[in-house]
Design a protein around this motif. Sequence first.
Motif, mmCIF file in Angstrom:
data_model
loop_
_atom_site.group_PDB
_atom_site.id
_atom_site.type_symbol
_atom_site.label_atom_id
_atom_site.label_comp_id
_atom_site.label_asym_id
_atom_site.label_seq_id
_atom_site.Cartn_x
_atom_site.Cartn_y
_atom_site.Cartn_z
ATOM 1 N N PHE A 469 75.438 -45.554 26.965
ATOM 2 C CA PHE A 469 74.331 -45.275 27.875
ATOM 3 C C PHE A 469 74.134 -46.535 28.714
ATOM 4 N N ARG A 470 74.714 -46.549 29.913
ATOM 5 C CA ARG A 470 74.797 -47.759 30.721
ATOM 6 C C ARG A 470 73.605 -47.948 31.656
ATOM 7 N N ALA A 471 72.775 -46.933 31.790
ATOM 8 C CA ALA A 471 71.683 -47.011 32.762
ATOM 9 C C ALA A 471 70.446 -47.711 32.218
ATOM 10 N N VAL A 472 70.466 -48.116 30.946
ATOM 11 C CA VAL A 472 69.307 -48.775 30.336
ATOM 12 C C VAL A 472 69.129 -50.165 30.945
ATOM 13 N N GLY A 473 67.908 -50.523 31.290
ATOM 14 C CA GLY A 473 67.625 -51.814 31.902
ATOM 15 C C GLY A 473 67.619 -52.954 30.907
ATOM 16 N N SER A 474 67.880 -54.167 31.374
ATOM 17 C CA SER A 474 68.040 -55.318 30.484
ATOM 18 C C SER A 474 66.753 -55.716 29.777
ATOM 19 N N ASP A 475 65.603 -55.394 30.355
ATOM 20 C CA ASP A 475 64.324 -55.786 29.757
ATOM 21 C C ASP A 475 63.709 -54.673 28.908
ATOM 22 N N THR A 476 64.412 -53.557 28.802
ATOM 23 C CA THR A 476 63.887 -52.384 28.107
ATOM 24 C C THR A 476 63.953 -52.536 26.593
ATOM 25 N N ASN A 477 62.924 -52.052 25.914
ATOM 26 C CA ASN A 477 63.017 -51.902 24.461
ATOM 27 C C ASN A 477 63.880 -50.660 24.217
#
Length: 720
Positions: A469-477
């Motif tokens: 799942f590549r669309a997850v943002g870097s600051d996301t839990n």
Amino acid sequence: MAHLRFKALEEIQKRDTVNVNIPSDKISDYFAQHSFGLPQMRENLAPETYKNVEYAIKHGKKIDEATADAVASAVKNWAIPKGITHYTHWFQPLTGATAEKHDTFFDASSSLEKFKGSALVQQEPDASSFPSGGIRSTFEARGYTAWDPSSPIFIWNDTLCIPTIFVSYTGEALDYKAPLLKAIEAVDKAATYVCKYFDRNVTRVSASLGCEQEYFVVDRALFSSRPDLVMAGRTVFGHNPARGQQLDDHYFGSIPPRIYNYIKDFEVEALKLGIPVSTRHNEVAPSQFEVAPLFEDLNKATDHNQLLMDVMQKVAERHHLKVLFHEKPFAGLNGSGKHNNWSLITNTGVNLFAPSSSARENLQFLTFFVNTMKAVHEHAELLRASIASAGNDYRLGANEAPPAIISIFIGQQLSSVLNEFEKSGNVKVEKGDNMYMKLGIDKIPEIILDNTDRNRTSPFAFTGNKFEFRAVGSDTNVANPMTALNLIVADQLRKFAKEVDKLIDGGMDKRIAIVEILRKYVKESKKIRFEGDGYSEEWVKEASKRKLANIKDTPRALEAYTSKRTKKLFADHKVLSEVELEARKETMLENYIMKVQIESRVMGDLALNHIIPTAIAYQSKLISNANGLKGLGIDNASTIKNIKKISEHIDTVREGVLEMTEERKRVNKIEDTAAKAAAYCDDIKEKYFEKIRRSVDKLELYVDDEDWPLIKYRELLFLR
């Protein structure tokens, strides 16, 4: 301000490399020395007590008081010799960060260090300061944290940290962990049931996760001299340098010495905590890097990712560096994601997304593979909502991240298999291990090998033995998207089992029944598959024809959380109630509003108090120069042209900021949170941010470098 810029530039020249103390030549000597999980419990608990804890973790059962007291005593005796005097329940509220309240082991009444099982199991922090989406009233401000024994206790910042869930006085989830644990349980039950079609020995299926964490690193002095980075985590202004990432010379290149020492340092701290960091490298953009751990149990991996980000930030301080986890800190450069590599593993050691030489196991592989595609197809908008944030909106759809359109990349060979499967269903079933499926190619095992290249533009890609799942943002839990993913797959597997059982009850052979249902799913979910360039306009048009959603902003994306389909999904599996979903959406909308509001205010402050005064002062110098040239009879047309251009940009910036400020006052009066978030998106961010930025960035080119007040991109990104 200009003085601050050059003072920061002077300071960076004085930086010395910080020496890093490696505890041992072998990682195995210090790995998990600050972690108290099952391996440490086995060493420190009586065998019967350890069995009770292990059973409770594996079966999701409550730990009894005697066992809790024994664990608490063992943990205290393990921690105190390490110099630990305080403990805390470490939880993950909806702020996105972690939270903790420290209590001492010391009991003044007895002059002894004490730690009871009741303190281990539950704590009562004040919930009034944490977002709840209106789920609790002021007079019900109490919240409870409850120990999660499936995630290791650890020592960090000289404190014993106990991973917990966080719930309201009335029992509703106020964190990311509680729904994640329920979603993990749901996928375990559904996947185990389906696995029994193939192997009766499977009694448990665990979701696993590996998080590739991207991040930027800049010097702390340079960071501190940029108010926008300090306040908003991203640069609201900044002209692209002549050299950025176009040469691709940073990607996988040699890690700069100062950063290399920093990475070694935080890796040592992570390894002590039991976080299995494994890979480090430069990313594409200058000053961008990546760290990736080995795969772990999903819940554990989620906790470890949150802890790793904290470790990285704390360790950066002693290297005079600053870590940026914002998804898009620099315009025109690659943003940062957090690629979630997810798979399902049986208690018998089988990766359900891995190929095999066994035809039976490959039918099992196809079962879970196709059901996952079907789940994503059915709930694409929920997945999009699970990764929605103000920061990720800047990244998704840009030329370094997947588009906002959710699609699945599976590679040419698997596409050929599924196309043939759908077309002919040419299936021959024989009893025993000789069962195979003839799909126009000899046998499945030769087809399902990982010889595909990852499609870097796909938000959800199959990469051989896992989905990424590549669309997850870097600051996301990551608990948020992982809750959604595991839940939709659990729901789909349950529906699949129901359909298969119905055919079997009607007299159909089990394996033929499985194939029939899978063929139907392949056809129904076909439009979610895409193998091409996700950046292209052609894909946007094609996705529209396929009726795939292209939701580009967070306020609209979050609507999926309160759709009838989503409410039913969460209710059916008892993960979140309708009230909890409404509250979660409300909280995320409020978070979006505050972040856009902060960026807007920072833009106004920088523009009116720093940029415009600097530009006017420089313009005055040009006017004096033009007048001097005129007095000497020298042509001053080019200088006058520059003066006029500067005036135009100053007017654009001033008018834009003043209009934006007035618009913000209007929007702040909107009472409905969803409408207010949409207004902040459309009437403030979209209408003014780029317009103001464009003129400020042009002024950066016109104004003398010696006068410009803000640290420039070339300095932030290339000076270490």
